[in-house]
Structure formats: structure tokens, C-alpha cells
Design a protein around this motif. Structure first.
Motif, PDB file in Angstrom:
ATOM      1  N   MET A 495       0.735  -1.095  -0.008  1.00 30.07           N
ATOM      2  CA  MET A 495      -0.014  -0.116  -0.098  1.00 30.07           C
ATOM      3  C   MET A 495       0.836   1.419  -0.075  1.00 30.07           C
ATOM      4  O   MET A 495       0.434   2.413   0.366  1.00 30.07           O
ATOM      5  N   GLY A 496       2.086   1.023  -0.111  1.00 27.20           N
ATOM      6  CA  GLY A 496       2.854   2.526  -0.559  1.00 27.20           C
ATOM      7  C   GLY A 496       3.176   3.195   0.844  1.00 27.20           C
ATOM      8  O   GLY A 496       3.513   2.331   1.737  1.00 27.20           O
ATOM      9  N   ASN A 497       3.188   4.413   0.661  1.00 28.27           N
ATOM     10  CA  ASN A 497       3.600   5.219   1.970  1.00 28.27           C
ATOM     11  C   ASN A 497       2.390   5.527   2.871  1.00 28.27           C
ATOM     12  O   ASN A 497       2.327   6.729   3.510  1.00 28.27           O
ATOM     13  N   MET A 498       1.426   4.634   2.883  1.00 28.27           N
ATOM     14  CA  MET A 498       0.403   4.986   3.954  1.00 28.27           C
ATOM     15  C   MET A 498       0.898   4.949   5.314  1.00 28.27           C
ATOM     16  O   MET A 498       1.615   4.475   5.702  1.00 28.27           O
ATOM     17  N   SER A 499      -0.026   5.728   6.103  1.00 26.22           N
ATOM     18  CA  SER A 499       0.345   5.921   7.445  1.00 26.22           C
ATOM     19  C   SER A 499      -0.149   4.540   8.150  1.00 26.22           C
ATOM     20  O   SER A 499      -0.804   3.852   7.824  1.00 26.22           O
ATOM     21  N   LEU A 503      -3.117   1.894   7.438  1.00 30.36           N
ATOM     22  CA  LEU A 503      -2.757   0.684   7.099  1.00 30.36           C
ATOM     23  C   LEU A 503      -3.865  -0.204   7.951  1.00 30.36           C
ATOM     24  O   LEU A 503      -4.389  -1.382   7.478  1.00 30.36           O
ATOM     25  N   ASP A 504      -4.038  -0.080   9.332  1.00 33.14           N
ATOM     26  CA  ASP A 504      -4.842  -0.711  10.169  1.00 33.14           C
ATOM     27  C   ASP A 504      -6.466  -0.655   9.546  1.00 33.14           C
ATOM     28  O   ASP A 504      -7.093  -1.599   9.420  1.00 33.14           O
ATOM     29  N   VAL A 505      -6.727   0.489   9.114  1.00 29.46           N
ATOM     30  CA  VAL A 505      -8.191   0.768   8.666  1.00 29.46           C
ATOM     31  C   VAL A 505      -8.228   0.027   7.185  1.00 29.46           C
ATOM     32  O   VAL A 505      -9.307  -0.803   6.995  1.00 29.46           O
ATOM     33  N   ALA A 506      -7.151  -0.011   6.477  1.00 28.15           N
ATOM     34  CA  ALA A 506      -7.480  -0.715   5.425  1.00 28.15           C
ATOM     35  C   ALA A 506      -7.203  -2.480   5.495  1.00 28.15           C
ATOM     36  O   ALA A 506      -8.129  -2.991   4.913  1.00 28.15           O
ATOM     37  N   ASP A 507      -6.327  -2.801   6.600  1.00 32.04           N
ATOM     38  CA  ASP A 507      -6.340  -4.198   6.855  1.00 32.04           C
ATOM     39  C   ASP A 507      -7.782  -4.615   7.211  1.00 32.04           C
ATOM     40  O   ASP A 507      -8.473  -5.790   6.946  1.00 32.04           O
ATOM     41  N   ARG A 508      -8.456  -3.930   8.214  1.00 32.12           N
ATOM     42  CA  ARG A 508      -9.605  -4.095   9.030  1.00 32.12           C
ATOM     43  C   ARG A 508     -10.799  -4.124   7.767  1.00 32.12           C
ATOM     44  O   ARG A 508     -11.758  -4.990   8.039  1.00 32.12           O
ATOM     45  N   ASP A 512     -13.193  -7.313   6.995  1.00 31.35           N
ATOM     46  CA  ASP A 512     -14.387  -6.843   7.236  1.00 31.35           C
ATOM     47  C   ASP A 512     -15.282  -7.325   5.906  1.00 31.35           C
ATOM     48  O   ASP A 512     -16.319  -8.084   5.839  1.00 31.35           O
ATOM     49  N   LYS A 513     -14.861  -6.822   4.669  1.00 33.80           N
ATOM     50  CA  LYS A 513     -15.288  -7.548   3.413  1.00 33.80           C
ATOM     51  C   LYS A 513     -15.243  -8.681   2.934  1.00 33.80           C
ATOM     52  O   LYS A 513     -16.456  -9.407   2.554  1.00 33.80           O
TER      53      LYS A 513
END
Length: 894
Positions: A495-499, A503-508, A512-513
């Protein structure tokens, strides 16, 4: 006897249109106490019917009742016992012999004579009279009895007759013509006697004068009697002729009755034959369809279905009594049984082949679904099998053993097929959750053995790093270790240079999906299979079938009992139970796979239990609205218990890690990690549990967590060495209060107020404690002044105390000129800056509070000087405006 005869005629026989001819008082031989009357009667209407009637007096004795009647033609023998001696006994032979004893021999003889005459006149069949005198059979009934039966048509003559109206009128006229008719009866009688003699004389003279006419009249009477005899002879001959005609008519009538009876029997026999032919005759086309019909084509299935229904109707026809004794019926029933057995075997074999073939066909399509998070669609196979639904219903009603065997075979084949599909489906879900970059084609070539699956899963877990969830920072982790975890996740997800938070939000969000997609794929699969089972196996009626039993209790309580005993046969009492047992066996791998997936998600990130709890609760709630006792509802409920336990475990771990937090002795404390983690947890939970059904579980978790946060903040504050306790309490409770105010969590309103109160209290305490240092001597001096006042010394007399006189006050004031005050405030600002952390940004708030507190103390000191040292002219060497300027310049310079 005459009175009795009149009474019987009036009360019993006249209402029945009968005439009483003779009567005898009798009793049964040996039972003389029970008297009754035997009556000989004829009907007044033609044809005349002759009867013998037994009449008995009622028990109360006030009326007579008719007891029994016999037709005279049924009388065979009359036995008078003795033709010479007088004997009151006699017997009457009907179908049985009746023995009677008359009250007198005369009554007996008169009654027998009457019977003989009635027999001679009305009956063609002659009655045998035994032991009866021949004279009796020729004589009439004695006149003393005042009854006669000659010819059977004579009327009964009464001894007494009433006067008619004309006779009464003549007597009255005669009595009126004689004056002494009433006063002198003897004179009237003599007069009547004289007149009678005159009339008799006249009559004799008239008779003597008419002797010739009398002779002529007698001659005419003799001739009339001869004519009457001739007429009687002719009538007798006519009667004999009519009697023969009557016998012929009786024979014809009896013959007609037999013909009618024969016709009736023939009609009934024809009806029975038509019934058997119509209901037990199976068409040749149906027989051929049952024996050779094509069970693979739609037309053949329809023909076999119609033939099976026709066969079932023939076998279930309600036979009438006696039909089962017929040889043809037995043979036809045996033929039907053979046809049923043959077709049932053929149908069961064909359907077993269809189950096997569908399993192979479905397995061939697994490759195309292996790279997608989707389960294969079984609708085409369900559609093909539903063509046999009516035949399955027929098999269920005719041969339940084969029906049950097909049911078990279907469950065996489908359970293996679904197990392969579901395991592959969950492996894809696990790969997508862990973020592996392996190609789906490579996954399609993986062996399906359980050991290989476990190894692959473990390798995936290893490649993802230590994904221990958002609570890992609580377990003695520094900011650097947290950053390493974030960077590992970033490399996995590319995911590049995400904070880190992104990253936590993206993972979760991805988890969830995926989890929602897994549940969304499983639900229609289970519902479609359950609907198919209900329609195909025709489970609309209650049956009993051995199977497994699943017991699920209320999942909201947090506990659920789950028992799947596949070996023990348990009785099933309803359609829903049977469907659930079949679904349990077919989808026995769903619950373990879901639990494994849940364990993986919890291992990746413990906060995933929040997503799983909400999603699983929603799906359980939806399934329970459809059918609370269904397989889907029960299975999801069981899994929900596991999710709830993971959620509770996540909360417990966070509380445990709060208790294990250690603070560095060399650096300031600042915002504690678990306080920040609580903010993260609450923000995440509020976004996840918005409009969720399990809000109550979250509220309970909030209560546990916030109490843990409060307790451990105070614990860390007490253990802190570098940072003052008040600063730790003030900063962290300010952060907690700000978090609760921003999230507006209704169940934590009391904790929000408590956090604000603790923040305010420790801010005030810290300000007061810190301000005592820049004006330390001045504070000590005025504390001593207040102590003397408190001891009882008046304020205006304090200046007379040696240690607190005016000179001592001036010395202390001179030690704190404006320059020194500003320098002390500057040092205080620097110290506060060292104590406070940058994240919370409370420096200006604390500094402003110190400024206010300093001004309050300044005013308090001036008040003490004015009250305790009046007129001394002593004042502070700096003013309130100077304080404001000092504080403002210090804040701006830093």
C-alpha cells in the motif's frame, strides 16, 4: 262377561277397525294367578283378516292393553284335551304350542266353536280340531252367553236397549191423556191392561181374518228360503273359485318377488364388478411405464409419475367387505405389489446414479471457483432433481425403506461434495485475509489433504509477520516496534507510503469485506439446499427418522450448548427436525471451517472480533427471523458464541495488558499507551457498531475497559518518578474526557463526568503545588500570618508579633522585586514545559491557570496586608498588570 266384552270392543278393537266376536278368560297352565283374555276378531275392512289377540289387564287394573296377536291362518291345531268329559284346558298350536286353562268349560267350548266357524268361512287352509266333540262343531254358542258367531257377520244383541225419541214421545202423549197416570199408577196400569186386552183381541181377530194371507205368506217364505239356499250354493262355488284364484295370485306375487330379488342381486353384482374393474384395473400404458419407462427424459419422468400415481390409487382403493376373499382381487393385489417393488428398485437405483453423477459433474467445476471467493451454484442440479419430486413422494408413501435409503445416500454424496467445495472456499478466504500474493492457479493445484492445508495456512501466517492486533502496543512495545509492525503490514498489502493508522483501517476494512462475503456466500447456499431438501424429499408431513440432534440455547446470554452426535440415533418428531438433521450431515464442515476462519482473523488482529461480532450477529438475527430452529440459524448461533468469546477475550487481554504496562524512568510519561488504545478502540467500535444488534455487548465492554483505564492511569501516576502524579492524571483524564466528548457514548456519560472532574481536580492541584516555588518565602510568611489568626489573634494585632512585624514583611517583599518574580515565573514555565507532553497540548491551559492562580494569591496577599498591617504603607513591588505582562511575554518567548 258382556260388560268386559263391551269395554274391550270400545277401548281396544274399535280404534283398530276390528270387531270382537268371541272372548274367553284364560290363564297359562300352571300359572292361574295371571289371568288374561283370548279374543277372536275380524277387521271391518276388506279383505277381512281374522286374528286371535291376547289382552291383559294393566298392573294398575284400570284399563286393558293389547299384548300379542296371531293371524288365524298361522294356527295349525286346536286341542281340546277331551271330547267326552268337561275339561277347561285346551292347546293352540302356532309356531309354538300355547297351553291355556279357561275359567269355565262353557267359555272354552264357545271360543272353540267360534274358531271353527271362522275357519270354515274365511280360511282355505283347514285347522285341525283334536279332541273336540263333533256336536260342538255344529252348534252355535249357547244363548246364555248372549253371543253368536254364525256366519261371522251377526251383530251382538244386548239384553237392555234404551228407548228412542219417538218411543219416549208416544209414552208421554199416552201419559198426558190419562189424568191418573202419575197420581194413581195402579189405575193407569189397569187402564193400560184393558186397552192391551182390547188390542190383543183385535189382533187375534185380525190374524184369524188374515189366515189365508198368512198361508200365502208362509208359502212365499218357503220359496224364498229355497232361493236363498240356491244362492248360498252359488256363492260357495264362487268362493271356491275365488280361493283358487287367490292361491294363483299369491304364487304369481311370490314369483314376482323372486324375480325382483334376482334382478336386485344382479344389479348389485354388476355394481361390485364395475367397482373392482374401475378401481383395480391398471392401464397397459401405465404398466409399461412402470416396467420400462425412461427415467432420464422429462417425458419419461412424467409418464412414470402418472403411472405411479395410478398404481398407488389402485393399491389404496378401499375394498368393500368380502372383496379381499376373491381370488382375482388377491391376484391383482399381488401383481400391484410386484409392480411397486420393481419400480421402487428401478427408481432408487436411477436416483442413486443421478446423485453420483451430479457429484462428479460438480467436482469438475471446482477449478473455476478456486481463485474466486465464491461458492459453486447448485441450482441447475436442484432443478434437474426436482423433476423427480413427485416420484420421491410416491416412494415415501409406498416404500419408506427405499426412500430412507435414498435420503441417506444423498446426504453421503452431498456431504463429501460440499466438504470439498467449502474447504476450498475457506482456503481462498484465508489467503485473501492474510494478503498473500500467490497466484490463484497455484492454489488450484494444491492438494486437498488436511495436512497440506494446515502447512499452507501456517506459511501464510508466518509471511504476514507478527500481526498481533492493535493491542500489541500495550505489551511493553515501544513506538519503534509498532512502526516495524506497520511496515511489515505495508509490505504485505503493498500500500505504499500510507500511515500506520491508514494501514490498520485498510487491513480491517478488507477483513470485514472478506468475512461478510464469506457469510453472504454461505447463507444462500444453505437456504437453497434446505429449500431443495424440503421440496425434493416432500417433508411436509411429520415423519420419524434416526439422525443427529443439535441443541442450541439463547445466544444472547453468551453461552450456547452445542452437541453433534452423528452416531446415536435420536427420534425426530417433525419436518423441521428431519430437515435440520439432513442439513447437519450435509454441511458438517461449515462450523469447523468458520471457527478456523474466526481464529485466523483473531490472530491477524484481535480487533477483527468487533467486525465479526457485528456481522455474525446480523446474520444470526436474519436467520432467526426466517426460522429460529433452522440449521443455518443454529450453526451461525454456535459460531456467534465463539465470536463473542473472542470479543470478550480481546477485552480481557486489553485489560490485562493495561495492568502489565511499564513506564520508562528516564522519559516523561505523557499520554499512556492504553489510553490512546482505548481511544482507538472506541472510535473503531463506534464506527463498526453503528445500528448494530449487539450494542449491549459493546456497552458492557466499554464499562470494563474504562474502569480498567481509570484504575491503571492512577496506578501509573502513583508509580511515576520523573513526571508528577498530578500531571499524569491531568493529561490522561483530559485525553479520556476529550475522547468521550467527541464520541458521545451514551453508556459512558457518568465516566465522562468523572474524567472531567479528575482532570479539573489534578489541574488545580498541580497549579497550586507548582506556584508555591517561585514565591516560596512570601508564601511561607503569609501562611504563618494565617496560622496566627487561626490561633485566635486578631488580624490588626498580628503586626505586633515579633516574627511577623512590619519590618519582617518589608524584608520578605524586598526579596521579590518584579525582576525576580519574572525570573521565577520563567523558570516555572520551563519546568511545566518539561512535565507536560506535546501530544495533549495542555501547556497554555496550565499556564493560564497558573496565571489566574498567581493573581488570586496576589490579591489574597494584598488583602492580608490591608487587614493585618493597616496604615503601614507596605505594598508589593509588582502589580497585577505586571504579572499579566510577565506571563504573556514568557509564553510568547517560548
Amino acid at each position: 262377561m258382556t260388560a268386559i266384552k263391551h269395554a274391550l270392543q270400545r277401548d281396544i278393537f274399535t280404534p283398530n277397525d276390528e270387531r270382537l266376536l268371541s272372548i274367553v278368560n284364560v290363564c297359562k297352565a300352571g300359572k292361574k294367578k295371571k289371568n288374561c283374555f283370548l279374543c277372536a276378531t275380524v277387521t271391518t275392512e276388506r279383505p277381512v283378516q281374522v286374528k286371535m289377540v291376547k289382552v291383559k289387564k294393566s298392573d294398575k287394573g284400570d284399563f286393558y292393553k293389547r299384548q300379542i296377536a296371531w293371524a288365524l291362518r298361522d294356527l295349525a291345531v286346536v286341542d281340546a284335551k277331551d271330547a267326552i268329559k268337561e275339561n277347561p284346558e285346551f292347546d293352540l298350536h302356532f309356531e309354538k304350542i300355547y297351553k291355556w286353562v279357561a275359567s269355565s268349560t262353557a267359555e272354552k267350548n264357545a271360543f272353540i266353536s267360534c274358531i271353527w266357524k271362522l275357519n270354515q268361512r274365511y280360511l282355505r287352509k283347514k285347522i285341525d280340531f283334536v279332541n273336540v266333540s263333533s256336536q260342538l262343531l255344529e252348534e252355535s254358542v249357547p244363548s246364555g252367553e248372549n253371543q253368536s258367531v254364525t256366519g261371522g257377520d251377526e251383530e251382538v244383541v244386548d239384553v237392555y236397549q234404551e228407548l228412542n225419541a219417538r218411543e219416549e214421545q208416544d209414552i208421554e202423549i199416552m201419559m198426558e191423556g190419562c189424568e191418573c197416570a202419575i197420581s194413581n199408577a195402579e189405575a193407569f196400569a189397569e187402564r193400560l191392561s184393558r186397552e192391551l186386552q182390547v188390542l190383543d183381541g183385535a189382533n187375534i181377530q185380525s190374524i184369524m181374518a188374515s189366515e189365508k194371507q198368512v198361508n200365502i205368506l208362509m208359502k212365499l217364505l218357503d220359496e224364498a228360503l229355497k232361493e236363498v239356499d240356491q244362492i248360498e250354493l252359488k256363492l260357495s262355488s264362487y268362493e271356491e273359485m275365488l280361493q283358487s284364484v287367490k292361491e294363483q295370485m299369491d304364487q304369481i306375487s311370490e314369483s314376482n318377488h323372486l324375480i325382483h330379488l334376482s334382478n336386485t342381486n344382479n344389479v348389485k353384482l354388476l355394481s361390485e364388478i364395475e367397482f373392482l374393474v374401475n378401481h383395480m384395473d391398471l392401464a397397459k400404458g401405465h404398466i409399461k411405464a412402470l416396467q420400462e419407462g425412461d427415467l432420464a427424459s422429462s417425458r419419461g419422468i412424467e409418464a412414470c409419475t402418472n403411472a405411479a400415481d395410478a398404481l398407488l390409487q389402485c393399491m389404496n382403493v378401499a375394498l368393500r367387505p368380502g372383496h379381499d376373499m376373491l381370488l382375482a382381487v388377491k391376484q391383482q393385489q399381488q401383481r400391484f405389489s410386484d409392480l411397486r417393488e420393481h419400480f421402487a428398485r428401478r427408481l432408487a437405483s436411477h436416483l442413486n446414479n443421478v446423485f453420483v453423477q451430479q457429484g462428479h459433474d460438480q467436482s469438475s467445476t471446482l477449478a473455476q471457483h478456486s481463485v474466486e471467493l465464491a461458492l459453486p451454484n447448485h441450482h441447475p442440479f436442484h432443478r434437474d432433481l426436482l423433476r423427480y419430486a413427485k416420484l420421491m413422494e410416491w416412494l415415501k408413501s409406498t416404500d419408506y425403506g427405499k426412500y430412507e435409503g435414498l435420503t441417506k445416500n444423498y446426504m453421503d454424496y452431498l456431504s463429501r461434495l460440499y466438504e470439498r467445495e467449502i474447504k476450498d472456499f475457506f482456503e481462498v478466504a484465508k489467503i485473501k485475509m492474510t494478503g498473500t500474493t500467490k497466484e490463484s492457479k497455484k492454489f488450484a493445484t494444491l492438494p486437498r489433504k488436511e495436512s497440506a492445508v494446515k502447512q499452507e495456512t501456517e506459511s501464510l501466517h508466518g509471511s504476514s509477520g507478527k500481526l498481533t492486533g492493535s493491542t500489541s502496543s500495550l505489551n511493553k512495545l515501544s513506538v519503534q516496534s509498532s512502526g516495524n509492525r506497520r511496515s511489515q503490514s505495508s509490505s504485505l498489502l503493498d500500500m505504499g507510503n500510507m500511515s500506520a493508522s491508514d494501514l490498520d483501517v485498510a487491513d480491517r476494512t478488507k477483513f470485514d469485506k472478506i468475512f461478510e462475503q464469506v457469510l453472504s456466500e454461505l447463507e444462500p447456499l444453505c437456504l437453497a439446499e434446505q429449500d431443495f431438501i424440503s421440496k425434493f424429499f416432500k417433508l411436509q408431513q411429520h415423519q420419524s427418522m434416526p439422525g443427529t440432534m443439535t441443541e442450541a440455547e439463547d445466544i444472547d446470554g453468551g453461552t450456547l450448548s452445542r452437541q453433534h452426535n452423528a452416531g446415536a440415533p435420536l427420534p425426530v418428531s417433525s419436518e423441521k427436525d428431519m430437515i435440520r438433521q439432513m442439513m447437519i450431515k450435509i454441511f458438517r464442515c461449515i462450523e469447523p471451517e468458520l471457527n478456523n476462519l474466526i481464529a485466523l482473523g483473531d490472530k491477524i488482529d484481535s480487533f477483527n472480533s468487533l467486525y465479526m461480532l457485528v456481522k455474525m450477529s446480523h446474520h444470526v438475527w436474519t436467520a432467526q427471523n426466517v426460522d429460529p430452529a433452522s440449521f443455518l440459524s443454529t450453526t451461525l448461533g454456535n459460531v456467534l458464541v465463539t465470536v463473542k468469546r473472542n470479543f470478550d477475550k480481546c477485552i480481557s487481554n486489553q485489560i490485562r495488558q493495561m495492568e502489565e504496562v511499564k513506564i520508562s524512568k528516564k522519559s516523561k510519561v505523557g499520554i499512556l499507551p492504553f489510553v490512546a488504545e482505548f481511544e482507538e478502540f472506541a472510535g473503531l467500535a463506534e464506527s463498526i457498531f453503528k445500528n448494530a444488534e449487539r450494542r449491549g455487548d459493546l456497552n458492557k465492554a466499554y464499562t470494563k475497559l474504562i474502569r480498567g483505564v481509570f484504575v491503571n492511569v492512577e496506578k501509573v501516576a502513583n508509580e511515576s518518578q520523573k513526571t508528577p502524579r498530578d500531571v499524569v492524571m491531568m493529561e490522561n483524564f483530559h485525553h479520556i474526557f476529550a475522547t468521550l466528548s467527541r464520541l458521545k457514548i451514551s453508556c459512558l456519560e457518568a465516566e465522562k463526568k468523572e474524567a472531567k472532574q479528575k482532570y479539573t481536580d489534578h489541574l488545580q492541584s498541580y497549579v497550586i503545588y507548582s506556584l508555591g516555588q517561585p514565591l516560596e518565602k512570601l508564601n511561607h510568611f503569609f501562611e504563618g500570618v494565617e496560622a496566627r489568626v487561626a490561633q485566635g489573634i486578631r488580624e490588626e494585632e498580628v503586626s505586633y508579633q515579633l516574627a511577623f512585624n512590619k519590618q519582617e514583611l518589608r524584608k520578605v517583599i524586598k526579596e521579590y522585586p518584579g525582576k525576580e518574580v519574572k525570573k521565577g515565573l520563567d523558570n516555572l514555565y520551563k519546568k511545566v514545559d518539561k512535565h507536560l507532553c506535546e501530544e495533549e497540548n495542555l501547556l497554555q491551559v496550565v499556564w493560564h491557570s497558573m496565571q489566574d492562580e498567581f493573581i488570586r494569591q496576589y490579591k489574597h496577599f494584598e488583602g492580608l496586608i490591608a487587614r493585618c498591617y493597616p496604615g503601614s504603607g507596605v505594598t508589593m513591588e509588582f502589580t497585577i498588570q505586571d504579572i499579566l505582562d510577565y506571563c504573556s511575554s514568557i509564553a510568547q518567548s517560548h
